[in-house]
Scaffold this motif. Sequence first.
Motif, PDB file in Angstrom:
ATOM      1  N   LEU A  13       0.835  -1.190   0.000  1.00 50.96           N
ATOM      2  CA  LEU A  13       0.000   0.000   0.000  1.00 50.96           C
ATOM      3  C   LEU A  13       0.877   1.249   0.000  1.00 50.96           C
ATOM      4  N   PRO A  14       0.396   2.345  -0.568  1.00 48.44           N
ATOM      5  CA  PRO A  14       1.176   3.594  -0.570  1.00 48.44           C
ATOM      6  C   PRO A  14       1.619   4.022   0.822  1.00 48.44           C
ATOM      7  N   SER A  15       0.815   3.696   1.827  1.00 47.18           N
ATOM      8  CA  SER A  15       1.189   4.066   3.199  1.00 47.18           C
ATOM      9  C   SER A  15       2.449   3.362   3.663  1.00 47.18           C
ATOM     10  N   ALA A  16       2.804   2.257   2.997  1.00 42.71           N
ATOM     11  CA  ALA A  16       4.013   1.508   3.364  1.00 42.71           C
ATOM     12  C   ALA A  16       5.206   1.843   2.482  1.00 42.71           C
ATOM     13  N   ASP A 176       2.945   0.584  -6.767  1.00 44.70           N
ATOM     14  CA  ASP A 176       1.871  -0.404  -6.831  1.00 44.70           C
ATOM     15  C   ASP A 176       1.513  -0.756  -8.268  1.00 44.70           C
ATOM     16  N   GLU A 187       9.890  -4.683  -1.958  1.00 47.63           N
ATOM     17  CA  GLU A 187      10.182  -3.600  -1.015  1.00 47.63           C
ATOM     18  C   GLU A 187      11.623  -3.108  -1.158  1.00 47.63           C
ATOM     19  N   SER A 202       2.625   6.333  -5.988  1.00 47.29           N
ATOM     20  CA  SER A 202       1.551   5.369  -6.208  1.00 47.29           C
ATOM     21  C   SER A 202       0.748   5.744  -7.443  1.00 47.29           C
ATOM     22  N   GLU A 204      -2.408   6.256  -7.469  1.00 47.42           N
ATOM     23  CA  GLU A 204      -3.309   7.329  -7.067  1.00 47.42           C
ATOM     24  C   GLU A 204      -2.595   8.668  -7.014  1.00 47.42           C
ATOM     25  N   GLN A 205      -1.376   8.693  -6.485  1.00 49.30           N
ATOM     26  CA  GLN A 205      -0.616   9.951  -6.441  1.00 49.30           C
ATOM     27  C   GLN A 205      -0.350  10.475  -7.849  1.00 49.30           C
TER      28      GLN A 205
END
Length: 291
Positions: A13-16, A176, A187, A202, A204-205
Motif C-alpha cells: 500500500l502507498p502508506s508503506a 503499486d 520492497e 503510487s 493514485e498519487q
Amino acid sequence: MTIPSLPTYTMPLPSAFPANKVDWEFDPSKAVFLIHDMQEYFVSFYDKESPLIQTLLTNLVAVKRYCRQVGIPVVYTSQPREQNMADRALLNDMWGPGLNKAPELQPIIAELAPLEGDTVLDKWRYSAFQRSPLEHMMGELGRDQLLIGGIYGHIGCLMTAVDAFMRDIKPFMIGDAIADFSLPEHEMALQYVATRAGVVLSTEQLIGKNSQPAISRDALLAQIAKLVDEPVEEFDADENLIDYGLDSVQIMSLLTEWRKVGITLNFVQIAEVPTFNQWWAMIEAQQEGAK
C-alpha cells in the motif's frame, strides 16, 4: 536456472512506501511511461488470476489510460522471440534460454497491448537503456522523466531506474504498478529507488483527480445503439440486448475493448444481466473502484 514459479503476495500500500530522499515534481510534459517486460512469458510465472497480478494490471491499465489522456508517450520493452545464444551471453548462465523455449509467449499481454502511437523496444539486458534507442528517443522528445511500471521490480525495473538516474533522467517508479519475485524483493526495489536513484509514487498519487473515465455512458450508449441499428433516442436501456439483436461476436468484441481500458468483465457476467443499464452499472463500479 530459469525463472521459478512465483508466489503471490499482497501489493504494498502507498502508506508503506519508503520516504523519498528527493522532492522532484512529476511533470507530464517531460515524461515517458515505460511498461517493462509485460510479456506473456514473464507474466506466466505468476498465477494471473491472483490479487497481486489483477492489481498490477488494473493499475498499469489506469496509468496507461492517464498517459494517453495527457500526452505522455508510452514505451514497452519486449524481449525478441528468437535470441542467439551468443547474443544472450551471460543471461544464459543466469536464466537459461528464456523466450527461446516458449516463443509463442513473446507478445505483450492482451490487457496492455500496444496501441497506435506506442513504441516497442527490443529488450536485451536488465536495463531498458542497454542496446536501445530509449535515451536518444527521450532526448529527441525533450523529455527527462521516466515513469516505470511492470515486472520484475528488483531486476529490470530497478536497473532501468538506476540507469536512468546515471543518464540524468529522473526515474519515477510506480510502487503499486510493479510486481516482483517476492514482497521483500519488491520492497527492496522501492527502498533503493526512493533513497538512491529516484522517486517512488503510487498510481493514485500519479493520476489523482486528473484521469477521466475510460468509458462514458453516452459514448457506450451510442455505440451499442449503433450495433443493434436502433436510434439512440428510441433505444430502451432496460431492454434485453439479446432481444435487440446483439450477438455473441459483438459482445466478445466489446469485452475485448473494455479490457484494454481496465474493465475486467466476462461473458458470463454480462450475459446474466443483458441490459444496457445493468452493464453500465458494472462498468461504472469498476471505473470508480480504479480511482
